[in-house]
Design a protein around this motif. Sequence first.
Motif, PDB file in Angstrom:
ATOM      1  N   VAL A  34       0.863  -1.183   0.000  1.00  0.00           N
ATOM      2  CA  VAL A  34       0.000   0.000   0.000  1.00  0.00           C
ATOM      3  C   VAL A  34       0.894   1.225   0.000  1.00  0.00           C
ATOM      4  N   CYS A  35       0.367   2.316  -0.546  1.00  0.00           N
ATOM      5  CA  CYS A  35       1.178   3.529  -0.659  1.00  0.00           C
ATOM      6  C   CYS A  35       0.335   4.761  -0.375  1.00  0.00           C
ATOM      7  N   ASP A  36       0.902   5.676   0.373  1.00  0.00           N
ATOM      8  CA  ASP A  36       0.277   6.970   0.612  1.00  0.00           C
ATOM      9  C   ASP A  36       1.377   7.963   0.964  1.00  0.00           C
ATOM     10  N   SER A  37       1.224   9.191   0.508  1.00  0.00           N
ATOM     11  CA  SER A  37       2.249  10.195   0.786  1.00  0.00           C
ATOM     12  C   SER A  37       2.347  10.518   2.276  1.00  0.00           C
ATOM     13  N   TYR A  38       1.273  10.245   3.023  1.00  0.00           N
ATOM     14  CA  TYR A  38       1.298  10.389   4.479  1.00  0.00           C
ATOM     15  C   TYR A  38       1.745   9.055   5.072  1.00  0.00           C
ATOM     16  N   ASP A  39       2.943   9.032   5.625  1.00  0.00           N
ATOM     17  CA  ASP A  39       3.508   7.763   6.087  1.00  0.00           C
ATOM     18  C   ASP A  39       2.681   7.109   7.188  1.00  0.00           C
ATOM     19  N   VAL A  40       2.086   7.911   8.063  1.00  0.00           N
ATOM     20  CA  VAL A  40       1.265   7.357   9.149  1.00  0.00           C
ATOM     21  C   VAL A  40       0.069   6.607   8.565  1.00  0.00           C
ATOM     22  N   ARG A  41      -0.518   7.195   7.544  1.00  0.00           N
ATOM     23  CA  ARG A  41      -1.679   6.578   6.901  1.00  0.00           C
ATOM     24  C   ARG A  41      -1.281   5.278   6.206  1.00  0.00           C
ATOM     25  N   ALA A  42      -0.168   5.299   5.502  1.00  0.00           N
ATOM     26  CA  ALA A  42       0.300   4.104   4.811  1.00  0.00           C
ATOM     27  C   ALA A  42       0.616   2.981   5.794  1.00  0.00           C
ATOM     28  N   LYS A  43       1.282   3.327   6.891  1.00  0.00           N
ATOM     29  CA  LYS A  43       1.655   2.318   7.892  1.00  0.00           C
ATOM     30  C   LYS A  43       0.418   1.735   8.576  1.00  0.00           C
ATOM     31  N   GLU A  44      -0.564   2.582   8.821  1.00  0.00           N
ATOM     32  CA  GLU A  44      -1.802   2.122   9.466  1.00  0.00           C
ATOM     33  C   GLU A  44      -2.506   1.074   8.600  1.00  0.00           C
ATOM     34  N   ILE A  45      -2.644   1.373   7.315  1.00  0.00           N
ATOM     35  CA  ILE A  45      -3.322   0.438   6.409  1.00  0.00           C
ATOM     36  C   ILE A  45      -2.485  -0.818   6.195  1.00  0.00           C
ATOM     37  N   ALA A  46      -1.179  -0.642   6.083  1.00  0.00           N
ATOM     38  CA  ALA A  46      -0.288  -1.796   5.897  1.00  0.00           C
ATOM     39  C   ALA A  46      -0.418  -2.775   7.060  1.00  0.00           C
ATOM     40  N   GLU A  47      -0.522  -2.243   8.259  1.00  0.00           N
ATOM     41  CA  GLU A  47      -0.652  -3.114   9.440  1.00  0.00           C
ATOM     42  C   GLU A  47      -1.974  -3.874   9.425  1.00  0.00           C
ATOM     43  N   ILE A  48      -3.031  -3.208   9.013  1.00  0.00           N
ATOM     44  CA  ILE A  48      -4.350  -3.847   8.966  1.00  0.00           C
ATOM     45  C   ILE A  48      -4.353  -5.024   7.986  1.00  0.00           C
ATOM     46  N   TYR A  49      -3.722  -4.837   6.822  1.00  0.00           N
ATOM     47  CA  TYR A  49      -3.812  -5.838   5.762  1.00  0.00           C
ATOM     48  C   TYR A  49      -2.551  -6.694   5.611  1.00  0.00           C
ATOM     49  N   GLY A  50      -1.596  -6.517   6.498  1.00  0.00           N
ATOM     50  CA  GLY A  50      -0.384  -7.318   6.435  1.00  0.00           C
ATOM     51  C   GLY A  50       0.443  -7.056   5.185  1.00  0.00           C
ATOM     52  N   ALA A  51       0.474  -5.793   4.776  1.00  0.00           N
ATOM     53  CA  ALA A  51       1.172  -5.399   3.552  1.00  0.00           C
ATOM     54  C   ALA A  51       2.403  -4.565   3.878  1.00  0.00           C
ATOM     55  N   LYS A  52       3.191  -4.275   2.857  1.00  0.00           N
ATOM     56  CA  LYS A  52       4.341  -3.393   3.006  1.00  0.00           C
ATOM     57  C   LYS A  52       3.908  -1.970   2.716  1.00  0.00           C
ATOM     58  N   ALA A  53       4.361  -1.025   3.523  1.00  0.00           N
ATOM     59  CA  ALA A  53       3.976   0.380   3.377  1.00  0.00           C
ATOM     60  C   ALA A  53       5.010   1.155   2.566  1.00  0.00           C
ATOM     61  N   TYR A  54       4.519   1.990   1.657  1.00  0.00           N
ATOM     62  CA  TYR A  54       5.361   2.872   0.858  1.00  0.00           C
ATOM     63  C   TYR A  54       4.814   4.291   0.932  1.00  0.00           C
ATOM     64  N   THR A  55       5.693   5.262   0.768  1.00  0.00           N
ATOM     65  CA  THR A  55       5.261   6.648   0.617  1.00  0.00           C
ATOM     66  C   THR A  55       5.557   7.176  -0.789  1.00  0.00           C
ATOM     67  N   ASP A  56       6.257   6.389  -1.582  1.00  0.00           N
ATOM     68  CA  ASP A  56       6.600   6.748  -2.963  1.00  0.00           C
ATOM     69  C   ASP A  56       6.120   5.629  -3.880  1.00  0.00           C
ATOM     70  N   TYR A  57       5.176   5.947  -4.759  1.00  0.00           N
ATOM     71  CA  TYR A  57       4.614   4.899  -5.615  1.00  0.00           C
ATOM     72  C   TYR A  57       5.646   4.335  -6.592  1.00  0.00           C
ATOM     73  N   HIS A  58       6.667   5.111  -6.937  1.00  0.00           N
ATOM     74  CA  HIS A  58       7.712   4.601  -7.823  1.00  0.00           C
ATOM     75  C   HIS A  58       8.406   3.388  -7.192  1.00  0.00           C
ATOM     76  N   GLU A  59       8.647   3.466  -5.883  1.00  0.00           N
ATOM     77  CA  GLU A  59       9.285   2.356  -5.170  1.00  0.00           C
ATOM     78  C   GLU A  59       8.364   1.142  -5.127  1.00  0.00           C
ATOM     79  N   LEU A  60       7.089   1.383  -4.901  1.00  0.00           N
ATOM     80  CA  LEU A  60       6.123   0.277  -4.891  1.00  0.00           C
ATOM     81  C   LEU A  60       6.123  -0.452  -6.232  1.00  0.00           C
ATOM     82  N   LEU A  61       6.168   0.311  -7.318  1.00  0.00           N
ATOM     83  CA  LEU A  61       6.091  -0.294  -8.656  1.00  0.00           C
ATOM     84  C   LEU A  61       7.339  -1.090  -9.024  1.00  0.00           C
ATOM     85  N   LEU A  62       8.411  -0.930  -8.261  1.00  0.00           N
ATOM     86  CA  LEU A  62       9.633  -1.706  -8.517  1.00  0.00           C
ATOM     87  C   LEU A  62       9.524  -3.135  -8.004  1.00  0.00           C
ATOM     88  N   ASP A  63       8.513  -3.428  -7.200  1.00  0.00           N
ATOM     89  CA  ASP A  63       8.353  -4.776  -6.639  1.00  0.00           C
ATOM     90  C   ASP A  63       8.013  -5.762  -7.750  1.00  0.00           C
TER      91      ASP A  63
END
Length: 343
Positions: A34-63
Amino acid sequence: MDCLRIGVIGCGSIARRRHLPEYANNDKVEIIAVCDSYDVRAKEIAEIYGAKAYTDYHELLLDPDLDAVSVCLPNSFHAPVSIAALNAGKHVLCEKPMATSHEEATQMIDAATKNDKKLMIAHNQRFVSSHRKARELIGNGELGKIYSFRTVFGHGGPEGWSIDGRNSWFFEKEKAFIGAMGDLGVHKTDLIRYLLGEEVTEIAAFVETNAKENTNIDDNAVCILKMESGIIGTLAASWSYVSESDNSTIIYGENGIIRLEDDPEHSLIVQYKNGEVIKYKLDKIQTNDADGQHTSHIIDSFINAIIKDTDVPITGSEGLKSLQVILSALESSQQKGIVRVPI
Protein backbone atom coordinates in the motif's frame (compact mmCIF):
# COMPACT_ATOMS: atom_id res chain seq x y z
CA MET A 1 -2.35 -17.84 -11.76
CA ASP A 2 -3.74 -18.95 -8.38
CA CYS A 3 -3.37 -15.72 -6.40
CA LEU A 4 -2.91 -12.15 -7.57
CA ARG A 5 -0.61 -9.89 -5.61
CA ILE A 6 -2.13 -6.45 -5.33
CA GLY A 7 -0.94 -2.96 -4.41
CA VAL A 8 -3.20 -0.03 -3.56
CA ILE A 9 -1.85 3.46 -4.27
CA GLY A 10 -3.64 6.01 -2.14
CA CYS A 11 -5.09 5.15 1.27
CA GLY A 12 -7.97 7.62 1.49
CA SER A 13 -11.68 6.95 1.80
CA ILE A 14 -12.31 5.22 -1.54
CA ALA A 15 -9.47 2.78 -0.87
CA ARG A 16 -10.57 2.14 2.71
CA ARG A 17 -14.27 1.74 1.99
CA ARG A 18 -14.22 -0.01 -1.36
CA HIS A 19 -10.93 -1.25 -2.82
CA LEU A 20 -9.12 -2.64 0.22
CA PRO A 21 -12.04 -4.49 1.85
CA GLU A 22 -13.20 -5.92 -1.47
CA TYR A 23 -9.69 -7.14 -2.31
CA ALA A 24 -9.46 -8.64 1.18
CA ASN A 25 -12.75 -10.49 0.64
CA ASN A 26 -11.56 -12.02 -2.64
CA ASP A 27 -9.86 -15.37 -2.02
CA LYS A 28 -7.84 -14.99 -5.23
CA VAL A 29 -6.06 -11.89 -3.97
CA GLU A 30 -3.23 -11.04 -1.62
CA ILE A 31 -2.70 -7.37 -0.74
CA ILE A 32 1.09 -7.06 -0.54
CA ALA A 33 1.68 -3.30 -0.81
CA VAL A 34 0.00 0.00 0.00
CA CYS A 35 1.18 3.53 -0.66
CA ASP A 36 0.28 6.97 0.61
CA SER A 37 2.25 10.20 0.79
CA TYR A 38 1.30 10.39 4.48
CA ASP A 39 3.51 7.76 6.09
CA VAL A 40 1.27 7.36 9.15
CA ARG A 41 -1.68 6.58 6.90
CA ALA A 42 0.30 4.10 4.81
CA LYS A 43 1.66 2.32 7.89
CA GLU A 44 -1.80 2.12 9.47
CA ILE A 45 -3.32 0.44 6.41
CA ALA A 46 -0.29 -1.80 5.90
CA GLU A 47 -0.65 -3.11 9.44
CA ILE A 48 -4.35 -3.85 8.97
CA TYR A 49 -3.81 -5.84 5.76
CA GLY A 50 -0.38 -7.32 6.44
CA ALA A 51 1.17 -5.40 3.55
CA LYS A 52 4.34 -3.39 3.01
CA ALA A 53 3.98 0.38 3.38
CA TYR A 54 5.36 2.87 0.86
CA THR A 55 5.26 6.65 0.62
CA ASP A 56 6.60 6.75 -2.96
CA TYR A 57 4.61 4.90 -5.61
CA HIS A 58 7.71 4.60 -7.82
CA GLU A 59 9.29 2.36 -5.17
CA LEU A 60 6.12 0.28 -4.89
CA LEU A 61 6.09 -0.29 -8.66
CA LEU A 62 9.63 -1.71 -8.52
CA ASP A 63 8.35 -4.78 -6.64
CA PRO A 64 8.65 -7.66 -9.14
CA ASP A 65 6.08 -9.72 -7.24
CA LEU A 66 3.33 -7.15 -7.76
CA ASP A 67 0.74 -8.14 -10.40
CA ALA A 68 -1.73 -5.24 -10.32
CA VAL A 69 -2.55 -1.97 -8.59
CA SER A 70 -5.53 0.17 -7.75
CA VAL A 71 -4.98 3.90 -8.31
CA CYS A 72 -7.01 5.70 -5.62
CA LEU A 73 -5.44 9.16 -5.78
CA PRO A 74 -6.59 12.73 -6.50
CA ASN A 75 -7.81 13.14 -10.08
CA SER A 76 -4.68 14.88 -11.37
CA PHE A 77 -2.56 11.85 -10.45
CA HIS A 78 -4.75 9.21 -12.10
CA ALA A 79 -3.08 9.36 -15.50
CA PRO A 80 0.62 9.72 -14.58
CA VAL A 81 0.49 7.01 -11.90
CA SER A 82 -1.55 4.64 -14.06
CA ILE A 83 0.85 5.10 -16.98
CA ALA A 84 3.84 4.48 -14.71
CA ALA A 85 2.22 1.31 -13.37
CA LEU A 86 1.37 0.01 -16.84
CA ASN A 87 4.92 0.72 -18.01
CA ALA A 88 6.16 -1.19 -14.96
CA GLY A 89 4.21 -4.22 -16.17
CA LYS A 90 1.27 -4.00 -13.74
CA HIS A 91 -2.43 -4.26 -14.51
CA VAL A 92 -4.32 -1.13 -13.41
CA LEU A 93 -7.71 -0.42 -11.89
CA CYS A 94 -8.08 3.37 -11.89
CA GLU A 95 -10.67 5.42 -10.06
CA LYS A 96 -12.88 7.82 -12.00
CA PRO A 97 -12.59 10.20 -13.72
CA MET A 98 -9.75 8.36 -15.43
CA ALA A 99 -7.86 11.53 -16.35
CA THR A 100 -8.09 15.30 -16.60
CA SER A 101 -7.87 15.54 -20.40
CA HIS A 102 -8.44 13.60 -23.59
CA GLU A 103 -4.70 13.50 -24.17
CA GLU A 104 -3.97 11.98 -20.76
CA ALA A 105 -6.66 9.33 -21.19
CA THR A 106 -5.33 8.41 -24.62
CA GLN A 107 -1.84 8.03 -23.18
CA MET A 108 -3.21 5.65 -20.54
CA ILE A 109 -4.92 3.53 -23.19
CA ASP A 110 -1.77 3.49 -25.33
CA ALA A 111 0.35 2.42 -22.33
CA ALA A 112 -2.01 -0.48 -21.61
CA THR A 113 -1.86 -1.61 -25.24
CA LYS A 114 1.90 -1.23 -25.53
CA ASN A 115 2.56 -3.23 -22.37
CA ASP A 116 -0.22 -5.77 -22.97
CA LYS A 117 -1.74 -5.02 -19.56
CA LYS A 118 -5.33 -4.50 -18.50
CA LEU A 119 -6.67 -1.05 -17.72
CA MET A 120 -10.07 -0.82 -16.04
CA ILE A 121 -11.93 2.29 -14.90
CA ALA A 122 -14.00 2.04 -11.71
CA HIS A 123 -17.44 3.09 -12.98
CA ASN A 124 -19.39 1.04 -10.47
CA GLN A 125 -22.89 2.18 -11.46
CA ARG A 126 -22.86 -0.31 -14.31
CA PHE A 127 -22.92 -3.12 -11.76
CA VAL A 128 -25.95 -1.90 -9.76
CA SER A 129 -28.73 -4.50 -9.99
CA SER A 130 -31.44 -2.02 -10.96
CA HIS A 131 -29.27 -0.52 -13.68
CA ARG A 132 -28.45 -3.91 -15.17
CA LYS A 133 -32.12 -4.88 -15.21
CA ALA A 134 -33.09 -1.56 -16.76
CA ARG A 135 -30.51 -2.01 -19.53
CA GLU A 136 -32.04 -5.42 -20.23
CA LEU A 137 -35.59 -4.02 -20.39
CA ILE A 138 -34.55 -1.16 -22.66
CA GLY A 139 -32.46 -3.45 -24.87
CA ASN A 140 -35.26 -5.97 -25.43
CA GLY A 141 -37.71 -3.25 -26.45
CA GLU A 142 -39.91 -3.43 -23.35
CA LEU A 143 -40.29 0.37 -23.30
CA GLY A 144 -40.43 0.77 -27.05
CA LYS A 145 -38.87 3.94 -28.37
CA ILE A 146 -37.02 5.94 -25.72
CA TYR A 147 -37.97 9.61 -25.68
CA SER A 148 -36.10 11.17 -22.77
CA PHE A 149 -34.34 10.69 -19.43
CA ARG A 150 -33.41 12.43 -16.20
CA THR A 151 -30.38 11.34 -14.19
CA VAL A 152 -29.16 12.90 -10.95
CA PHE A 153 -26.33 12.37 -8.50
CA GLY A 154 -26.13 14.72 -5.56
CA HIS A 155 -25.12 14.73 -1.91
CA GLY A 156 -23.79 17.15 0.67
CA GLY A 157 -20.23 17.13 -0.64
CA PRO A 158 -16.91 15.37 -0.09
CA GLU A 159 -16.38 16.93 3.33
CA GLY A 160 -18.77 14.26 4.58
CA TRP A 161 -16.99 11.49 2.68
CA SER A 162 -13.29 12.28 2.31
CA ILE A 163 -10.87 11.22 5.03
CA ASP A 164 -9.60 14.83 5.16
CA GLY A 165 -13.03 16.46 5.35
CA ARG A 166 -13.16 20.10 4.27
CA ASN A 167 -9.35 20.08 3.88
CA SER A 168 -9.65 17.41 1.20
CA TRP A 169 -7.97 17.59 -2.20
CA PHE A 170 -11.48 17.63 -3.70
CA PHE A 171 -11.54 21.39 -3.11
CA GLU A 172 -8.09 22.08 -4.61
CA LYS A 173 -8.24 22.88 -8.32
CA GLU A 174 -4.67 21.73 -8.97
CA LYS A 175 -5.35 18.25 -7.61
CA ALA A 176 -9.02 17.80 -8.41
CA PHE A 177 -9.24 19.63 -11.76
CA ILE A 178 -13.03 19.26 -11.59
CA GLY A 179 -15.51 19.07 -8.72
CA ALA A 180 -19.02 17.63 -8.59
CA MET A 181 -18.99 16.88 -12.31
CA GLY A 182 -15.86 14.74 -11.96
CA ASP A 183 -16.89 13.20 -8.67
CA LEU A 184 -20.55 12.48 -9.49
CA GLY A 185 -21.41 13.65 -12.99
CA VAL A 186 -18.99 11.29 -14.72
CA HIS A 187 -20.77 8.36 -13.03
CA LYS A 188 -23.99 9.48 -14.66
CA THR A 189 -22.53 10.10 -18.11
CA ASP A 190 -21.19 6.56 -17.97
CA LEU A 191 -24.51 5.22 -16.71
CA ILE A 192 -26.66 6.84 -19.38
CA ARG A 193 -24.33 5.55 -22.11
CA TYR A 194 -24.58 2.09 -20.56
CA LEU A 195 -28.37 2.11 -20.15
CA LEU A 196 -29.19 3.41 -23.61
CA GLY A 197 -26.36 1.69 -25.47
CA GLU A 198 -25.41 4.77 -27.42
CA GLU A 199 -23.17 7.81 -27.23
CA VAL A 200 -23.78 11.41 -26.22
CA THR A 201 -23.35 13.63 -29.29
CA GLU A 202 -24.19 17.14 -28.03
CA ILE A 203 -24.29 18.86 -24.65
CA ALA A 204 -25.33 22.20 -23.19
CA ALA A 205 -24.28 22.77 -19.60
CA PHE A 206 -24.22 25.16 -16.68
CA VAL A 207 -21.32 24.25 -14.37
CA GLU A 208 -21.17 26.52 -11.35
CA THR A 209 -19.65 27.10 -7.91
CA ASN A 210 -22.38 28.40 -5.63
CA ALA A 211 -22.67 26.11 -2.60
CA LYS A 212 -19.13 25.86 -1.22
CA GLU A 213 -17.03 28.75 0.04
CA ASN A 214 -13.32 29.42 -0.45
CA THR A 215 -12.95 27.18 -3.49
CA ASN A 216 -13.09 27.57 -7.27
CA ILE A 217 -14.14 23.97 -7.81
CA ASP A 218 -17.59 23.37 -9.33
CA ASP A 219 -20.25 22.14 -6.92
CA ASN A 220 -23.42 22.31 -9.03
CA ALA A 221 -24.04 21.39 -12.64
CA VAL A 222 -27.09 20.89 -14.83
CA CYS A 223 -26.68 19.58 -18.37
CA ILE A 224 -28.88 18.81 -21.37
CA LEU A 225 -27.63 15.80 -23.33
CA LYS A 226 -28.52 14.65 -26.84
CA MET A 227 -27.82 11.05 -27.81
CA GLU A 228 -26.96 9.52 -31.19
CA SER A 229 -30.56 8.49 -31.92
CA GLY A 230 -31.95 11.88 -30.96
CA ILE A 231 -32.95 11.05 -27.37
CA ILE A 232 -32.65 14.13 -25.15
CA GLY A 233 -32.40 14.28 -21.37
CA THR A 234 -30.95 16.04 -18.37
CA LEU A 235 -28.07 15.28 -16.03
CA ALA A 236 -27.46 17.00 -12.71
CA ALA A 237 -24.46 16.68 -10.39
CA SER A 238 -24.34 18.47 -7.07
CA TRP A 239 -22.55 18.80 -3.74
CA SER A 240 -25.43 20.89 -2.32
CA TYR A 241 -27.99 18.22 -1.36
CA VAL A 242 -27.52 18.84 2.35
CA SER A 243 -30.31 16.73 3.88
CA GLU A 244 -30.63 13.69 1.61
CA SER A 245 -28.65 12.31 -1.32
CA ASP A 246 -30.18 11.56 -4.71
CA ASN A 247 -28.78 8.94 -7.08
CA SER A 248 -31.82 8.38 -9.27
CA THR A 249 -32.46 7.96 -12.96
CA ILE A 250 -35.76 8.01 -14.86
CA ILE A 251 -36.17 6.75 -18.43
CA TYR A 252 -39.23 7.84 -20.43
CA GLY A 253 -40.35 5.58 -23.29
CA GLU A 254 -43.36 5.13 -25.56
CA ASN A 255 -44.69 2.16 -23.56
CA GLY A 256 -43.88 3.36 -20.06
CA ILE A 257 -41.47 4.86 -17.56
CA ILE A 258 -38.59 3.23 -15.68
CA ARG A 259 -37.71 4.68 -12.28
CA LEU A 260 -34.28 3.70 -10.94
CA GLU A 261 -33.22 4.22 -7.32
CA ASP A 262 -36.11 6.66 -6.96
CA ASP A 263 -37.98 4.75 -4.24
CA PRO A 264 -36.65 3.74 -0.80
CA GLU A 265 -38.03 0.20 -1.04
CA HIS A 266 -37.95 -0.69 -4.71
CA SER A 267 -34.77 -0.10 -6.70
CA LEU A 268 -36.61 -0.42 -10.02
CA ILE A 269 -40.20 0.51 -10.79
CA VAL A 270 -41.75 0.20 -14.25
CA GLN A 271 -44.94 2.20 -14.86
CA TYR A 272 -46.57 1.04 -18.09
CA LYS A 273 -48.81 3.17 -20.31
CA ASN A 274 -51.72 0.77 -19.74
CA GLY A 275 -51.64 1.45 -15.98
CA GLU A 276 -49.73 -1.66 -14.92
CA VAL A 277 -46.97 -1.05 -12.38
CA ILE A 278 -44.20 -3.57 -11.63
CA LYS A 279 -41.97 -3.02 -8.62
CA TYR A 280 -38.63 -4.82 -8.37
CA LYS A 281 -36.94 -5.22 -5.00
CA LEU A 282 -33.30 -5.68 -5.94
CA ASP A 283 -29.93 -5.23 -4.24
CA LYS A 284 -29.60 -1.64 -3.10
CA ILE A 285 -27.24 0.83 -4.70
CA GLN A 286 -24.03 1.74 -2.87
CA THR A 287 -24.06 4.84 -0.70
CA ASN A 288 -21.51 6.63 1.44
CA ASP A 289 -23.42 5.70 4.57
CA ALA A 290 -22.06 3.05 6.91
CA ASP A 291 -24.92 0.69 6.01
CA GLY A 292 -24.57 1.36 2.29
CA GLN A 293 -21.23 -0.30 1.67
CA HIS A 294 -22.47 -3.14 -0.50
CA THR A 295 -19.93 -4.73 -2.80
CA SER A 296 -19.29 -2.71 -5.94
CA HIS A 297 -18.42 -5.79 -8.07
CA ILE A 298 -15.64 -3.65 -9.54
CA ILE A 299 -12.83 -5.50 -7.75
CA ASP A 300 -14.12 -8.99 -8.49
CA SER A 301 -14.60 -8.12 -12.18
CA PHE A 302 -11.08 -6.72 -12.43
CA ILE A 303 -9.55 -9.77 -10.76
CA ASN A 304 -11.54 -12.24 -12.86
CA ALA A 305 -10.49 -10.52 -16.08
CA ILE A 306 -6.83 -10.82 -15.11
CA ILE A 307 -7.03 -14.45 -14.00
CA LYS A 308 -9.09 -15.56 -17.03
CA ASP A 309 -7.25 -13.20 -19.40
CA THR A 310 -10.48 -11.70 -20.71
CA ASP A 311 -11.41 -8.11 -21.47
CA VAL A 312 -12.22 -5.94 -18.47
CA PRO A 313 -15.87 -4.82 -18.48
CA ILE A 314 -15.02 -1.09 -18.40
CA THR A 315 -12.00 -0.44 -20.59
CA GLY A 316 -9.92 2.68 -20.88
CA SER A 317 -11.74 3.48 -24.13
CA GLU A 318 -15.08 3.32 -22.31
CA GLY A 319 -13.71 5.51 -19.55
CA LEU A 320 -12.53 8.04 -22.12
CA LYS A 321 -15.98 8.27 -23.73
CA SER A 322 -17.57 9.06 -20.37
CA LEU A 323 -14.80 11.52 -19.50
CA GLN A 324 -15.23 13.29 -22.83
CA VAL A 325 -18.84 14.15 -22.01
CA ILE A 326 -17.63 15.87 -18.83
CA LEU A 327 -14.90 17.74 -20.67
CA SER A 328 -17.45 18.88 -23.25
CA ALA A 329 -19.78 20.03 -20.45
CA LEU A 330 -17.00 22.26 -19.10
CA GLU A 331 -16.42 23.63 -22.58
CA SER A 332 -20.12 24.30 -23.04
CA SER A 333 -20.38 26.13 -19.72
CA GLN A 334 -17.35 28.27 -20.50
CA GLN A 335 -18.50 29.09 -24.04
CA LYS A 336 -22.17 29.43 -23.03
CA GLY A 337 -23.33 27.30 -25.94
CA ILE A 338 -24.01 23.84 -27.28
CA VAL A 339 -20.92 21.69 -27.84
CA ARG A 340 -20.56 18.59 -30.00
CA VAL A 341 -19.07 15.67 -28.10
CA PRO A 342 -16.30 13.83 -29.98
CA ILE A 343 -17.30 10.16 -30.38
